[in-house]
Design an enzyme around this catalytic site. Structure first.
Site, PDB file in Angstrom:
ATOM      1  CE  LYS A  13      -2.215  -1.299   3.846  1.00 12.81           C
ATOM      2  NZ  LYS A  13      -1.428  -2.477   4.122  1.00 12.81           N
ATOM      3  NE  ARG A  88      -4.574  -2.232  10.346  1.00 10.71           N
ATOM      4  CZ  ARG A  88      -3.715  -1.534   9.662  1.00 10.71           C
ATOM      5  NH1 ARG A  88      -3.517  -0.306   9.481  1.00 10.71           N
ATOM      6  NH2 ARG A  88      -2.628  -2.196   9.432  1.00 10.71           N
ATOM      7  NE  ARG A 127       7.147  -3.113   6.335  1.00 11.38           N
ATOM      8  CZ  ARG A 127       5.884  -2.958   6.174  1.00 11.38           C
ATOM      9  NH1 ARG A 127       5.241  -2.407   5.261  1.00 11.38           N
ATOM     10  NH2 ARG A 127       5.181  -3.548   7.294  1.00 11.38           N
ATOM     11  NE  ARG A 160       6.245  -1.166  10.485  1.00 14.50           N
ATOM     12  CZ  ARG A 160       5.158  -0.942   9.658  1.00 14.50           C
ATOM     13  NH1 ARG A 160       5.051  -0.311   8.599  1.00 14.50           N
ATOM     14  NH2 ARG A 160       3.948  -1.498   9.945  1.00 14.50           N
ATOM     15  NE  ARG A 171       1.454  -5.296  11.260  1.00 17.57           N
ATOM     16  CZ  ARG A 171       2.545  -5.285  10.526  1.00 17.57           C
ATOM     17  NH1 ARG A 171       3.731  -5.542  10.759  1.00 17.57           N
ATOM     18  NH2 ARG A 171       2.340  -4.307   9.708  1.00 17.57           N
TER      19      ARG A 171
HETATM   20  P1  ADP Z   1       2.353  -1.975   3.303  1.00 13.50           P
HETATM   21  O1  ADP Z   1       2.212  -0.470   3.045  1.00 13.50           O
HETATM   22  O2  ADP Z   1       0.870  -2.680   2.625  1.00 13.50           O
HETATM   23  O3  ADP Z   1       2.311  -2.409   4.555  1.00 13.50           O
HETATM   24  P2  ADP Z   1       4.715  -1.749   1.830  1.00 13.50           P
HETATM   25  O4  ADP Z   1       4.506  -0.620   0.709  1.00 13.50           O
HETATM   26  O5  ADP Z   1       5.373  -1.274   2.974  1.00 13.50           O
HETATM   27  O6  ADP Z   1       3.271  -2.369   2.199  1.00 13.50           O
HETATM   28  O7  ADP Z   1       5.613  -3.084   1.210  1.00 13.50           O
HETATM   29  C1  ADP Z   1       5.922  -4.001   1.936  1.00 13.50           C
HETATM   30  C2  ADP Z   1       7.476  -4.682   1.531  1.00 13.50           C
HETATM   31  O8  ADP Z   1       7.208  -5.284   0.238  1.00 13.50           O
HETATM   32  C3  ADP Z   1       8.273  -3.288   1.266  1.00 13.50           C
HETATM   33  O9  ADP Z   1       9.670  -3.639   1.660  1.00 13.50           O
HETATM   34  C4  ADP Z   1       8.421  -3.152  -0.001  1.00 13.50           C
HETATM   35  O10 ADP Z   1       9.701  -2.746  -0.588  1.00 13.50           O
HETATM   36  C5  ADP Z   1       8.161  -4.520  -0.579  1.00 13.50           C
HETATM   37  N1  ADP Z   1       7.305  -4.400  -1.822  1.00 13.50           N
HETATM   38  C6  ADP Z   1       6.106  -3.631  -2.132  1.00 13.50           C
HETATM   39  N2  ADP Z   1       5.709  -3.865  -3.276  1.00 13.50           N
HETATM   40  C7  ADP Z   1       6.261  -4.888  -4.048  1.00 13.50           C
HETATM   41  C8  ADP Z   1       6.182  -5.968  -5.089  1.00 13.50           C
HETATM   42  N3  ADP Z   1       5.329  -5.692  -6.122  1.00 13.50           N
HETATM   43  N4  ADP Z   1       7.081  -6.731  -5.174  1.00 13.50           N
HETATM   44  C9  ADP Z   1       8.066  -7.301  -4.226  1.00 13.50           C
HETATM   45  N5  ADP Z   1       8.169  -6.563  -3.127  1.00 13.50           N
HETATM   46  C10 ADP Z   1       7.309  -5.362  -2.709  1.00 13.50           C
HETATM   47  P1  AMP Z   2       0.540  -0.127   9.279  1.00 16.82           P
HETATM   48  O1  AMP Z   2       1.595   0.873   9.118  1.00 16.82           O
HETATM   49  O2  AMP Z   2      -0.826   0.334   8.525  1.00 16.82           O
HETATM   50  O3  AMP Z   2       0.759  -1.597   9.031  1.00 16.82           O
HETATM   51  O4  AMP Z   2       0.044  -0.179  10.675  1.00 16.82           O
HETATM   52  C1  AMP Z   2       0.983  -0.614  11.953  1.00 16.82           C
HETATM   53  C2  AMP Z   2       0.168  -0.728  13.309  1.00 16.82           C
HETATM   54  O5  AMP Z   2      -0.581   0.433  13.321  1.00 16.82           O
HETATM   55  C3  AMP Z   2      -1.194  -1.777  12.946  1.00 16.82           C
HETATM   56  O6  AMP Z   2      -0.773  -2.846  13.275  1.00 16.82           O
HETATM   57  C4  AMP Z   2      -1.916  -1.173  14.233  1.00 16.82           C
HETATM   58  O7  AMP Z   2      -1.528  -1.511  15.496  1.00 16.82           O
HETATM   59  C5  AMP Z   2      -1.951   0.483  14.070  1.00 16.82           C
HETATM   60  N1  AMP Z   2      -2.846   1.059  13.109  1.00 16.82           N
HETATM   61  C6  AMP Z   2      -2.574   1.700  12.016  1.00 16.82           C
HETATM   62  N2  AMP Z   2      -3.842   2.227  11.410  1.00 16.82           N
HETATM   63  C7  AMP Z   2      -4.776   1.516  12.227  1.00 16.82           C
HETATM   64  C8  AMP Z   2      -6.002   1.555  12.094  1.00 16.82           C
HETATM   65  N3  AMP Z   2      -7.035   2.458  11.256  1.00 16.82           N
HETATM   66  N4  AMP Z   2      -6.735   1.108  13.184  1.00 16.82           N
HETATM   67  C9  AMP Z   2      -6.274   0.587  14.385  1.00 16.82           C
HETATM   68  N5  AMP Z   2      -5.081   0.404  14.404  1.00 16.82           N
HETATM   69  C10 AMP Z   2      -4.094   0.810  13.231  1.00 16.82           C
END
Ligand code: ADP
Ligand code: AMP
Length: 229
Positions: A13, A88, A127, A160, A171
């Protein structure tokens, strides 16, 4: 345009949000990023949020709803925004509808990035984030040129706390139980757009881009019909 980027943790995302904002200039609002900043600053909100985030649980609805209310009231969201990580839960989605509805606004589309658990785990476990400028990498799919240092600013990269395997599994469970049902909620309203999240970042962006282009064309047609083009 008002969008929701939807999908399991690690679906991509944040990665796609940055592509979308580069091309379309849409403001990116991530509740995860807002909460992580509060944790880093040690504010009361941050301290409360940390106790949930560390366990992979959701922060209580009223807290995140308050954050979003405050954020989307700001001037820079007047022409639209994309939400990443919010809503969420069903109560969060309802609160968002009420917030926007009271201003005569609505969400144009929910883009659901579909990725299987196995791939999500691979993406999350690799990541890494720059501790200084926040740029994101993946140790296999998008590695930094210089070992564990940021290409852009040279600072160290870190993993993280909630990207550690035991927390990731929780999660994902929370996503499947509490968040995924929202797809039905948005499907009923007719604004759910599911896209295949596998393949490279560019391939996934290509699919999202096609959805966005068709939304823009539909909006243009609507305004033409109203004689307001
Ligand atoms: P989210 O915001 O949904 O938690 P991220 O955008 O942070 O996901 O992506 C999670 C990890 O996967 C990051 O390390 C990113 O660089 C990697 N990533 C994102 N899109 C792709 C893809 N299409 N193919 C491979 N790795 C990806
Ligand atoms: P994310 O960066 O979106 O993966 O979120 C990391 C963490 O933040 C999640 O696992 C939750 O603990 C908290 N969080 C983020 N967005 C929300 C939401 N909309 N509602 C509840 N918790 C959230």
């Amino acid at each position: 345009m008002r969008l929701i980027l939807f999908g399991p943790p690690g679906a991509g995302k944040g990665t796609q949000a940055s592509q979308i904002s580069q091309k379309y200039g849409i403001i990116h609002i991530s509740t995860g990023d807002i909460l992580r900043t509060a944790v880093k600053e040690g504010t009361p909100l941050g301290n409360l949020a940390k106790s949930y985030m560390d366990k992979g649980e959701l922060v209580p609805d009223e807290v995140v709803i308050g954050i979003i209310k405050e954020r989307i009231r700001k001037e820079d969201t007047r022409n639209g925004f994309m939400l990443d990580g919010f809503p969420r839960t069903i109560p969060q989605a309802e609160a968002l509808d009420n917030m926007l509805g009271s201003e005569g606004l609505k969400i144009d589309a929910v883009i659901s990035i579909e990725v299987e658990d196995e791939e999500v785990i691979k993406r999350i476990s690799g990541r890494r984030v720059c501790e200084k400028c926040g740029v994101m990498y993946h140790i296999i799919y998008d590695p930094p040129k210089n070992n564990e240092l940021c290409d852009r600013c040279g600072a160290r990269l870190f993993q993280r706390d909630d990207d550690k395997e035991e927390v990731v599994r929780r999660r994902l469970q929370v996503y499947r139980n509490q968040t995924e049902p929202l797809k039905e909620y948005y499907k009923k309203i007719g604004i759910l757009q599911s896209i295949d999240g596998t393949g490279t970042v560019e391939q996934v962006f290509g699919r999202i881009d096609r959805v966005l282009q068709s939304l823009i064309e539909k909006k243009d047609d609507f305004f033409k019909e109203q004689g307001r083009d």
